[in-house]
Write a protein that holds these residues in place. Structure first.
Motif, PDB file in Angstrom:
ATOM      1  N   ASN A   5       0.840  -1.203   0.000  1.00  0.00           N
ATOM      2  CA  ASN A   5       0.000   0.000   0.000  1.00  0.00           C
ATOM      3  C   ASN A   5       0.877   1.256   0.000  1.00  0.00           C
ATOM      4  N   ALA A   6       1.958   1.203   0.804  1.00  0.00           N
ATOM      5  CA  ALA A   6       2.844   2.365   0.855  1.00  0.00           C
ATOM      6  C   ALA A   6       3.494   2.591  -0.516  1.00  0.00           C
ATOM      7  N   GLY A   7       3.844   1.495  -1.270  1.00  0.00           N
ATOM      8  CA  GLY A   7       4.414   1.631  -2.595  1.00  0.00           C
ATOM      9  C   GLY A   7       3.419   2.246  -3.539  1.00  0.00           C
ATOM     10  N   VAL A   8       2.178   1.836  -3.405  1.00  0.00           N
ATOM     11  CA  VAL A   8       1.131   2.364  -4.260  1.00  0.00           C
ATOM     12  C   VAL A   8       0.973   3.844  -3.976  1.00  0.00           C
ATOM     13  N   GLU A   9       0.964   4.219  -2.714  1.00  0.00           N
ATOM     14  CA  GLU A   9       0.800   5.623  -2.352  1.00  0.00           C
ATOM     15  C   GLU A   9       2.030   6.416  -2.758  1.00  0.00           C
ATOM     16  N   ALA A  10       3.209   5.814  -2.703  1.00  0.00           N
ATOM     17  CA  ALA A  10       4.421   6.519  -3.104  1.00  0.00           C
ATOM     18  C   ALA A  10       4.421   6.718  -4.613  1.00  0.00           C
ATOM     19  N   ALA A  11       3.924   5.787  -5.372  1.00  0.00           N
ATOM     20  CA  ALA A  11       3.837   5.916  -6.790  1.00  0.00           C
ATOM     21  C   ALA A  11       2.868   7.011  -7.135  1.00  0.00           C
ATOM     22  N   ARG A  12       1.851   7.094  -6.403  1.00  0.00           N
ATOM     23  CA  ARG A  12       0.889   8.164  -6.651  1.00  0.00           C
ATOM     24  C   ARG A  12       1.525   9.509  -6.308  1.00  0.00           C
ATOM     25  N   ALA A  13       2.388   9.535  -5.381  1.00  0.00           N
ATOM     26  CA  ALA A  13       2.950  10.791  -4.985  1.00  0.00           C
ATOM     27  C   ALA A  13       4.021  11.286  -5.973  1.00  0.00           C
ATOM     28  N   GLY A  14       4.506  10.427  -6.765  1.00  0.00           N
ATOM     29  CA  GLY A  14       5.481  10.821  -7.738  1.00  0.00           C
ATOM     30  C   GLY A  14       6.853  10.867  -7.123  1.00  0.00           C
ATOM     31  N   GLU A  15       7.492  12.099  -7.579  1.00  0.00           N
ATOM     32  CA  GLU A  15       8.878  12.232  -7.157  1.00  0.00           C
ATOM     33  C   GLU A  15       8.966  12.362  -5.667  1.00  0.00           C
ATOM     34  N   ALA A  16       7.970  12.903  -5.109  1.00  0.00           N
ATOM     35  CA  ALA A  16       8.022  13.093  -3.669  1.00  0.00           C
ATOM     36  C   ALA A  16       7.920  11.788  -2.923  1.00  0.00           C
ATOM     37  N   GLY A  17       7.388  10.887  -3.565  1.00  0.00           N
ATOM     38  CA  GLY A  17       7.211   9.602  -2.839  1.00  0.00           C
ATOM     39  C   GLY A  17       8.223   8.538  -3.208  1.00  0.00           C
ATOM     40  N   LYS A  18       9.293   8.903  -4.009  1.00  0.00           N
ATOM     41  CA  LYS A  18      10.270   7.896  -4.441  1.00  0.00           C
ATOM     42  C   LYS A  18      11.022   7.344  -3.265  1.00  0.00           C
ATOM     43  N   GLY A  19      11.444   8.203  -2.393  1.00  0.00           N
ATOM     44  CA  GLY A  19      12.197   7.715  -1.245  1.00  0.00           C
ATOM     45  C   GLY A  19      11.329   6.833  -0.345  1.00  0.00           C
ATOM     46  N   PHE A  20      10.136   7.303  -0.180  1.00  0.00           N
ATOM     47  CA  PHE A  20       9.215   6.485   0.620  1.00  0.00           C
ATOM     48  C   PHE A  20       8.932   5.183  -0.060  1.00  0.00           C
ATOM     49  N   ALA A  21       8.916   5.173  -1.404  1.00  0.00           N
ATOM     50  CA  ALA A  21       8.659   3.947  -2.162  1.00  0.00           C
ATOM     51  C   ALA A  21       9.802   2.964  -1.976  1.00  0.00           C
ATOM     52  N   VAL A  22      11.040   3.586  -1.949  1.00  0.00           N
ATOM     53  CA  VAL A  22      12.203   2.675  -1.720  1.00  0.00           C
ATOM     54  C   VAL A  22      12.120   2.033  -0.349  1.00  0.00           C
ATOM     55  N   VAL A  23      11.751   2.849   0.627  1.00  0.00           N
ATOM     56  CA  VAL A  23      11.644   2.295   1.999  1.00  0.00           C
ATOM     57  C   VAL A  23      10.536   1.267   2.022  1.00  0.00           C
ATOM     58  N   ALA A  24       9.466   1.607   1.364  1.00  0.00           N
ATOM     59  CA  ALA A  24       8.352   0.650   1.371  1.00  0.00           C
ATOM     60  C   ALA A  24       8.771  -0.642   0.699  1.00  0.00           C
TER      61      ALA A  24
END
Length: 534
Positions: A346-365
């Protein structure tokens, strides 16, 4: 030579003529008056003299003798000196010889009586003075006549005494010669019979005629020889029986000696074997006791192992419980990992939605998701291992339970074995005690048998000696000639054939657990002392 001639010869030789006879008759009054006093004086001396007093039993006897002497003096005073006088004097002399009155006593009596009468005659006839009547010559003739009469009477008494003694001597000599002849006859017959008797002829008898005084001797001798003949016949018969019995006893004693020797050897071997059995049973009892101790230790160890297995079963049960709890925990961890993976997704999905701002969070996720996946995989692996371990623990618990059951069975069997070994140990101890008592009894029997063997040897020797002495007795008895009908050859003695006796086995020199057997000599000495004390 007639008595008249003898009295005449004596009176003529003494000068007793008519004148002397007349003078003697003139003294009759004096003699009658004084003779009693003279005899009283004489018997007074007789009473006080033990040798003469012994001839009279009492006073009456003495008075009777005095009265006869007074009568005799009256005859003397008559001066006849006839046959009556001679018979009276002979009777007096023979009486003196018969009673043993020696001449010295009645010569002394004549002296006492004569002294009294002479004094009386002199006193009555001797003149007392110049004018007195009396004639000394007449007194002398009177005293002379009295003395001649006294000596004549004394001569007759002594002569008759000596004649009587001589006749008695001749009679005794004749009787002695006749008795000697009769004795010689009896001695001759007796010598012949004794000669036959000495040669062993018990049929010898006094067969000749003997006088009455030796008839009892003849009868006694014949009776004694007859009794001796009967006794020897009985002894002969008894001796034959003794010889036969002694022969049988000798054979039996020899047989008994051999059997006793064999029995002693066998008993000694039995005692040795019993000693070995006793030692073996004692060792078995000791081994049973050790086995009992070992089994008791094994029982204790088995019981302790059962307790350890019970503890292991309990520990395995706790491990199984812990495994289940760990499985539950792993399940929770697996759920957490699944949830974490969803959250990371879910966090990856939300990070993808966030775009560049969510890349770091996507990596953590992404990293969290990878970590959750690895955690889930690890949890699965751990759960698989826990399941495998649980199965293995369950198998181990099952095996440990079976081991506990087996150990409990082993403990029960070990307890039974311990009880049986205890019973075996007690029985072995009882057997050892019983065998010890039996061994003691057998040893005592062995000692008694040894003593019996020594006694049997002595009995055998005594029996052979008795047999030899019996043979000598038979030979001595057979040397006599008796009235019994004897066979020319003695009946052969039936001998008892001894039973075959096996030769005794070699006797062991030493039994285990027993002292060396006593020697025969010491046993014989001890037995001899015991027999003497018995």
């Amino acid at each position: 030579m007639s008595q008249d001639y003898a009295i005449g010869e004596r009176t003529a030789f003494m000068g007793i003529d008519d004148k002397a006879r007349s003078a003697l008759r003139d003294l009759r009054p004096v003699i009658r008056a004084e003779i009693g006093k003279a005899l009283a004086s004489f018997y007074g001396k007789v009473r006080t003299t033990p040798e003469t007093r012994a001839f009279f039993s009492d006073e009456r006897h003495m008075d009777a003798a005095s009265a006869r002497q007074q009568t005799h003096w009256s005859v003397i005073a008559e001066g006849d000196f006839s046959d009556d006088y001679v018979r009276a004097v002979r009777a007096i002399g023979q009486t003196h010889a018969r009673i043993g009155l020696e001449p010295r006593w009645y010569i002394g009596g004549y002296a006492v009586v004569g002294d009294h009468l002479v004094r009386a005659v002199i006193d009555s006839m001797w003149p007392k003075g110049l004018l007195a009547k009396g004639d000394s010559r007449q007194a002398g003739e009177a005293v002379a006549a009295l003395m001649k009469a006294i000596f004549l009477d004394m001569d007759f008494a002594i002569s008759i005494y000596l004649e009587t003694l001589d006749n008695e001597r001749k009679r005794l000599e004749a009787e002695q010669q006749a008795a000697q002849a009769r004795q010689e006859q009896v001695v001759t017959l007796l010598a012949r019979a004794l000669d036959r008797l000495a040669s062993g002829d018990l049929l010898a008898r006094l067969d000749g005629d003997v006088c009455s005084e030796f008839r009892k001797l003849k009868d006694d001798f014949n009776h004694a020889v007859e009794l001796l003949d009967q006794a020897m016949c009985g002894v002969g018969g008894a001796t034959e029986g003794i010889r036969s019995s002694t022969e049988e006893i000798s054979v039996a004693a020899d047989d008994l000696s051999r059997r006793t020797e064999q029995q002693a050897a066998s008993l000694e071997q039995t005692a040795a074997a019993l000693d070995q059995i006793t030692a073996t049973v004692r060792r078995s009892a000791a081994g049973a006791k050790q086995a009992q101790d070992v089994v008791a230790g094994a029982k204790t160890d088995a019981e302790r192992s059962g307790a350890v297995v019970s503890q292991a079963v309990a520990a395995m049960g706790e491990i199984e419980t812990s495994s289940r709890e760990i499985g539950n925990i792993i399940g929770v961890i697996d759920e957490i990992a699944f949830q974490t993976n969803l959250l990371a997704l879910n966090a990856g999905v939300e990070a993808a939605r966030a775009g560049e701002a969510g890349k770091g969070f996507a990596v953590v996720a992404q990293e969290v998701r990878a970590l959750a996946q690895r955690s889930a995989e690890a949890a699965k692996e751990i759960k698989a291992l826990i399941n495998t371990s649980t199965k293995q623990v369950e198998a181990g618990v099952n095996l440990v339970g079976q081991t506990g059951e087996a150990l409990r069975g082993i403990v029960s069997k070990v307890a039974e074995i311990d009880e049986l070994i205890a019973q075996i140990s007690v029985s072995a101890q009882e057997q050892a005690g019983g065998l010890h008592e039996v061994n003691t009894a057998v040893n005592q029997m062995d000692q008694v048998t040894q003593q019996n063997a020594a006694m049997v040897e002595q009995t055998t020797a005594a029996t052979h000696s008795l047999k030899s002495q019996t043979g000598e007795l038979v030979r001595q008895v057979e040397s006599f000639r008796t009235s019994a009908v004897r066979r020319s050859e003695p009946k052969p003695t039936t001998r008892i054939a001894p039973a075959p006796v096996a030769s005794p086995p070699p006797r062991p020199t030493m039994r285990p657990g027993s002292a060396a057997p006593p020697s025969r000599s010491s046993a014989a000495v001890a037995l001899k002392e015991e027999w003497r004390e018995f």
